[in-house]
Design a protein around this motif. Structure first.
Motif, PDB file in Angstrom:
ATOM      1  N   LYS A 154       0.819  -1.226   0.000  1.00 45.50           N
ATOM      2  CA  LYS A 154       0.000   0.000   0.000  1.00 45.50           C
ATOM      3  C   LYS A 154       0.845   1.266   0.000  1.00 45.50           C
TER       4      LYS A 154
ATOM      5  N   THR B  62       2.710  -0.104  -7.437  1.00 43.85           N
ATOM      6  CA  THR B  62       2.571  -1.556  -7.603  1.00 43.85           C
ATOM      7  C   THR B  62       3.493  -2.100  -8.682  1.00 43.85           C
TER       8      THR B  62
ATOM      9  N   TYR C 174       1.225  -9.883   1.550  1.00 41.94           N
ATOM     10  CA  TYR C 174      -0.136  -9.547   1.977  1.00 41.94           C
ATOM     11  C   TYR C 174      -0.135  -8.151   2.583  1.00 41.94           C
TER      12      TYR C 174
ATOM     13  N   THR D  57      -6.522  -4.235   2.807  1.00 44.61           N
ATOM     14  CA  THR D  57      -7.281  -3.835   1.624  1.00 44.61           C
ATOM     15  C   THR D  57      -8.642  -3.293   2.050  1.00 44.61           C
TER      16      THR D  57
ATOM     17  N   TRP E 162      -3.902  -1.128  -4.390  1.00 44.60           N
ATOM     18  CA  TRP E 162      -2.848  -2.094  -4.699  1.00 44.60           C
ATOM     19  C   TRP E 162      -3.408  -3.476  -5.033  1.00 44.60           C
ATOM     20  N   SER E 163      -4.453  -3.918  -4.335  1.00 47.14           N
ATOM     21  CA  SER E 163      -4.956  -5.273  -4.556  1.00 47.14           C
ATOM     22  C   SER E 163      -5.648  -5.428  -5.901  1.00 47.14           C
TER      23      SER E 163
ATOM     24  N   ARG F  27      -4.516 -15.706  -5.350  1.00 50.23           N
ATOM     25  CA  ARG F  27      -5.012 -14.589  -4.542  1.00 50.23           C
ATOM     26  C   ARG F  27      -5.976 -15.142  -3.502  1.00 50.23           C
TER      27      ARG F  27
ATOM     28  N   THR G 268      -5.478  -8.905   1.931  1.00 49.23           N
ATOM     29  CA  THR G 268      -5.438  -9.739   0.738  1.00 49.23           C
ATOM     30  C   THR G 268      -4.028 -10.241   0.538  1.00 49.23           C
TER      31      THR G 268
END
Length: 229
Positions: free
Chosen positions: A120, A124, A144, A147, A195-196, A213, A222
């Motif tokens: 985050k 990315t 991870y 999120t 980001w996710s 994922r 996530t």
């Protein structure tokens, strides 16, 4: 992304002396389960070289068996690195100060790259590209981070991320201003991060395969994992 990097330095710089206990409280003691789940996605043999990006005080290496491997930890905050060094962990022969988007290692140096709570704060594409650059062919990656909650449980999860965390900050403000700042800054950062939504496609664009994922604890965090082709 310079602003987010500076925010990360401020958040973790002041938080480092109490990070281990704060990590447990702020995640409602879920972090250990998240780390265990991530390690299950990273099968590796003895003598593997592991890079922990954003290692913090090396809670992961302290609390979990590293299967005879050797880990290298890097973090953006000098206070975290100093505390990690004081632990004297045998599985960590090297710790260093570095930025996740500019890893100070040669190409194809590591068998495994892992990271907790870093995406985050990063661009990315740059993060995935750097992780891929230092991974050996066939190497494994897993990350991870928090999120934005979605789905039927999102009202309850939002209460945690946008309600419980800020409330914790207000309660501890008189005693721990650094923790109060962290609790105040995190909800906005989590709410704004994308980001996710970007990470899976970034992996595929950077020569990763077997991309997986998983939403953990209902989507509070996530996790992604993949193999370098």
């Amino acid at each position: 992304m310079a602003a987010k990097s500076e925010l990360a330095r401020r958040i973790f710089g002041g938080l480092s002396p109490s990070y281990d206990s704060v990590l447990d409280r702020m995640t409602l003691y879920q972090d250990g389960m998240w780390k265990r789940r991530m390690l299950e996605k990273l099968p590796w043999g003895e003598d593997a070289m592991v890079l922990d990006v954003g290692c913090g005080t090396c809670v992961l290496e302290e609390r979990f068996q590293m299967k005879g491997s050797q880990a290298v930890g890097i973090d953006i905050t000098s206070g975290m690195i100093k505390l990690a060094q004081q632990k004297g962990l045998k599985s960590l022969p090297m710790l260093g100060l570095a930025d996740a988007e500019h890893l100070p290692f040669r190409e194809e140096s590591f068998d495994v790259v892992l990271s907790c709570y870093v995406p985050k704060y990063c661009d990315t594409g740059s993060l995935v590209k750097e992780m891929g650059r230092v991974l050996k062919p066939g190497g494994r990656l897993a990350v991870y981070d928090f999120t934005r909650p979605k789905g039927p449980l999102s009202p309850f999860l939002n209460l945690y991320e946008l309600g419980f965390i800020p409330m914790l900050g207000r309660l501890v403000a008189p005693l721990d201003p650094s923790l109060a700042f962290t609790c105040g800054a995190l909800p906005g950062l989590i709410k704004s991060t994308t980001w996710s939504e970007e990470f899976g496609s970034a992996l595929e664009e950077n020569d990763f395969s077997k991309v997986g994922r998983e939403a953990l604890t209902g989507g509070v965090v996530t996790m992604f994992w993949a193999s370098k082709r």
